[in-house]
Design an enzyme around this catalytic site. Sequence first.
Site, PDB file in Angstrom:
ATOM      1  N   LYS A  67       0.809  -1.222   0.000  1.00 37.26           N
ATOM      2  CA  LYS A  67       0.000   0.000   0.000  1.00 37.26           C
ATOM      3  C   LYS A  67       0.848   1.282   0.000  1.00 37.26           C
ATOM      4  O   LYS A  67       0.500   2.255  -0.650  1.00 37.26           O
ATOM      5  CB  LYS A  67      -0.981  -0.007   1.173  1.00 37.26           C
ATOM      6  CG  LYS A  67      -2.095  -1.061   0.987  1.00 37.26           C
ATOM      7  CD  LYS A  67      -3.150  -0.967   2.069  1.00 37.26           C
ATOM      8  CE  LYS A  67      -4.245  -2.005   1.847  1.00 37.26           C
ATOM      9  NZ  LYS A  67      -5.349  -1.889   2.808  1.00 37.26           N
ATOM     10  N   ASP A 104     -10.379   2.759   2.050  1.00 37.36           N
ATOM     11  CA  ASP A 104     -10.613   1.909   3.230  1.00 37.36           C
ATOM     12  C   ASP A 104     -11.475   2.621   4.283  1.00 37.36           C
ATOM     13  O   ASP A 104     -12.408   2.034   4.838  1.00 37.36           O
ATOM     14  CB  ASP A 104      -9.272   1.509   3.882  1.00 37.36           C
ATOM     15  CG  ASP A 104      -8.622   0.318   3.189  1.00 37.36           C
ATOM     16  OD1 ASP A 104      -9.332  -0.440   2.500  1.00 37.36           O
ATOM     17  OD2 ASP A 104      -7.394   0.148   3.338  1.00 37.36           O
TER      18      ASP A 104
HETATM   19  P1  NDP Z   1      -0.714  -3.939   9.561  1.00 34.10           P
HETATM   20  O1  NDP Z   1       0.209  -5.095   9.442  1.00 34.10           O
HETATM   21  O2  NDP Z   1      -0.366  -2.642   8.908  1.00 34.10           O
HETATM   22  O3  NDP Z   1      -0.966  -3.622  11.128  1.00 34.10           O
HETATM   23  C1  NDP Z   1      -1.246  -4.664  12.023  1.00 34.10           C
HETATM   24  C2  NDP Z   1      -1.626  -4.075  13.381  1.00 34.10           C
HETATM   25  O4  NDP Z   1      -2.033  -5.142  14.219  1.00 34.10           O
HETATM   26  C3  NDP Z   1      -0.485  -3.365  14.095  1.00 34.10           C
HETATM   27  O5  NDP Z   1      -1.009  -2.276  14.818  1.00 34.10           O
HETATM   28  C4  NDP Z   1       0.030  -4.475  15.047  1.00 34.10           C
HETATM   29  O6  NDP Z   1       0.669  -3.972  16.197  1.00 34.10           O
HETATM   30  C5  NDP Z   1      -1.268  -5.115  15.430  1.00 34.10           C
HETATM   31  N1  NDP Z   1      -1.103  -6.491  15.930  1.00 34.10           N
HETATM   32  C6  NDP Z   1      -0.734  -7.577  15.224  1.00 34.10           C
HETATM   33  N2  NDP Z   1      -0.721  -8.677  16.019  1.00 34.10           N
HETATM   34  C7  NDP Z   1      -1.105  -8.238  17.253  1.00 34.10           C
HETATM   35  C8  NDP Z   1      -1.294  -8.901  18.492  1.00 34.10           C
HETATM   36  N3  NDP Z   1      -1.075 -10.203  18.640  1.00 34.10           N
HETATM   37  N4  NDP Z   1      -1.695  -8.159  19.553  1.00 34.10           N
HETATM   38  C9  NDP Z   1      -1.924  -6.846  19.423  1.00 34.10           C
HETATM   39  N5  NDP Z   1      -1.754  -6.163  18.268  1.00 34.10           N
HETATM   40  C10 NDP Z   1      -1.350  -6.856  17.197  1.00 34.10           C
HETATM   41  O7  NDP Z   1      -2.124  -4.477   9.031  1.00 34.10           O
HETATM   42  P2  NDP Z   1      -3.341  -3.624   8.473  1.00 34.10           P
HETATM   43  O8  NDP Z   1      -3.462  -2.401   9.288  1.00 34.10           O
HETATM   44  O9  NDP Z   1      -3.252  -3.445   7.011  1.00 34.10           O
HETATM   45  O10 NDP Z   1      -4.582  -4.616   8.725  1.00 34.10           O
HETATM   46  C11 NDP Z   1      -5.088  -4.836  10.021  1.00 34.10           C
HETATM   47  C12 NDP Z   1      -6.312  -5.747   9.936  1.00 34.10           C
HETATM   48  O11 NDP Z   1      -7.364  -5.091   9.227  1.00 34.10           O
HETATM   49  C13 NDP Z   1      -6.044  -7.049   9.177  1.00 34.10           C
HETATM   50  O12 NDP Z   1      -6.655  -8.120   9.874  1.00 34.10           O
HETATM   51  C14 NDP Z   1      -6.716  -6.860   7.838  1.00 34.10           C
HETATM   52  O13 NDP Z   1      -7.206  -8.053   7.280  1.00 34.10           O
HETATM   53  C15 NDP Z   1      -7.875  -5.935   8.207  1.00 34.10           C
HETATM   54  N6  NDP Z   1      -8.298  -5.112   7.069  1.00 34.10           N
HETATM   55  C16 NDP Z   1      -9.592  -5.254   6.627  1.00 34.10           C
HETATM   56  C17 NDP Z   1     -10.024  -4.515   5.557  1.00 34.10           C
HETATM   57  C18 NDP Z   1     -11.434  -4.697   5.088  1.00 34.10           C
HETATM   58  O14 NDP Z   1     -11.764  -4.213   3.982  1.00 34.10           O
HETATM   59  N7  NDP Z   1     -12.310  -5.314   5.856  1.00 34.10           N
HETATM   60  C19 NDP Z   1      -9.151  -3.565   4.833  1.00 34.10           C
HETATM   61  C20 NDP Z   1      -7.817  -3.468   5.420  1.00 34.10           C
HETATM   62  C21 NDP Z   1      -7.431  -4.237   6.474  1.00 34.10           C
HETATM   63  P3  NDP Z   1       2.246  -3.590  16.180  1.00 34.10           P
HETATM   64  O15 NDP Z   1       2.316  -2.193  15.634  1.00 34.10           O
HETATM   65  O16 NDP Z   1       2.640  -3.703  17.594  1.00 34.10           O
HETATM   66  O17 NDP Z   1       2.931  -4.598  15.281  1.00 34.10           O
END
Ligand code: NDP
Length: 283
Positions: A67, A104
């Site tokens: 992205k 989004d």
């Molecule tokens: P990113 O990889 O950019 O961010 C992931 C986030 O999740 C970070 O803030 C990370 O924290 C946190 N995280 C991951 N594992 C854990 C955990 N075990 N405990 C706490 N926090 C955790 O992903 P995206 O932002 O792109 O996507 C996030 C979610 O949103 C995904 O599941 C994706 O499928 C969903 N999504 C859905 C969309 C839709 O159209 N419905 C569109 C876009 C996304 P840290 O910073 O500490 O690593």
Amino acid sequence: MPAVRCTVFGHPVAHSLSPRLHALFAEQTGIALEYTAIDAAPDEFGHAVREFFAHGGRGANVTLPHKAAAFALADVRTHTARRLGVANVLTLLPDGRVEAGSNDGAGMLADLHGRFGVDPRERDVLLLGAGGAARAAAFALLDAGARDLTLANRTPARAQALAAMLSEPKRTRVVDWGALDRCEAFDLIVNATSAGVQHEVLMLPRSLVCSRTFAYDLSYGAGAQPFMAWARQAGCAATFDGLGMLVETAAASFERWHGVRPDVDAALRDLHEGLAHPPDAAH
Ligand code: NDP
């Protein structure tokens, strides 16, 4: 008339529901469409995008991890994409330039407010996560009039960085995950972490919830189940997953490329049916 060529770029991309959704929309609207999925590693992404548009591509959806790269390589960027610094839609403009857009946040609001009737205006909102999706959600929630937006992320520095980007110090605050048990209950809790899709369970205190709390998970299907189960157990008024958001964002891309708005509710019914009875080939 030759089929319009569109695609989704990701890495991996095999799990993407975009080809299925766009095929459904094409069927609904009678548009001849060839919609593929292109798995491009990060170092191949720029080349793959240039090739796609040089060979007749009209539009591309972009998913993880591309992205930010999609935003960077475009010739023109929409206002929303510029605010976020990321793009999930690339569109070939009539003059040959490639536009980067982001839908989004709008997709989330269309689902949360438009479909489920949860208006963020004047609500106290807790946003979990600080990745790309949380960034889009945060801007959208503030734009929609949230009274107060609390950000909590596993890595607190990323939540601080998101708060700085939002530049709304009066309406945003960052809380350490470990201090969430000292917060009052929220009107709305939005889970924008990817914990669920990684089969990890978020440790959240029940005190975040009262009888008026709504819970929304951007993930969908099995990925949304742990948070939704927690929210139900904690006593939320209602819980929603992000499948509708996904369909809304796909529909907005479709409309951008073909000038026709597809039937989102019909596509959602089809997807719900498919997720309830997934074909073996999808797993
Ligand atoms: P990113 O990889 O950019 O961010 C992931 C986030 O999740 C970070 O803030 C990370 O924290 C946190 N995280 C991951 N594992 C854990 C955990 N075990 N405990 C706490 N926090 C955790 O992903 P995206 O932002 O792109 O996507 C996030 C979610 O949103 C995904 O599941 C994706 O499928 C969903 N999504 C859905 C969309 C839709 O159209 N419905 C569109 C876009 C996304 P840290 O910073 O500490 O690593």
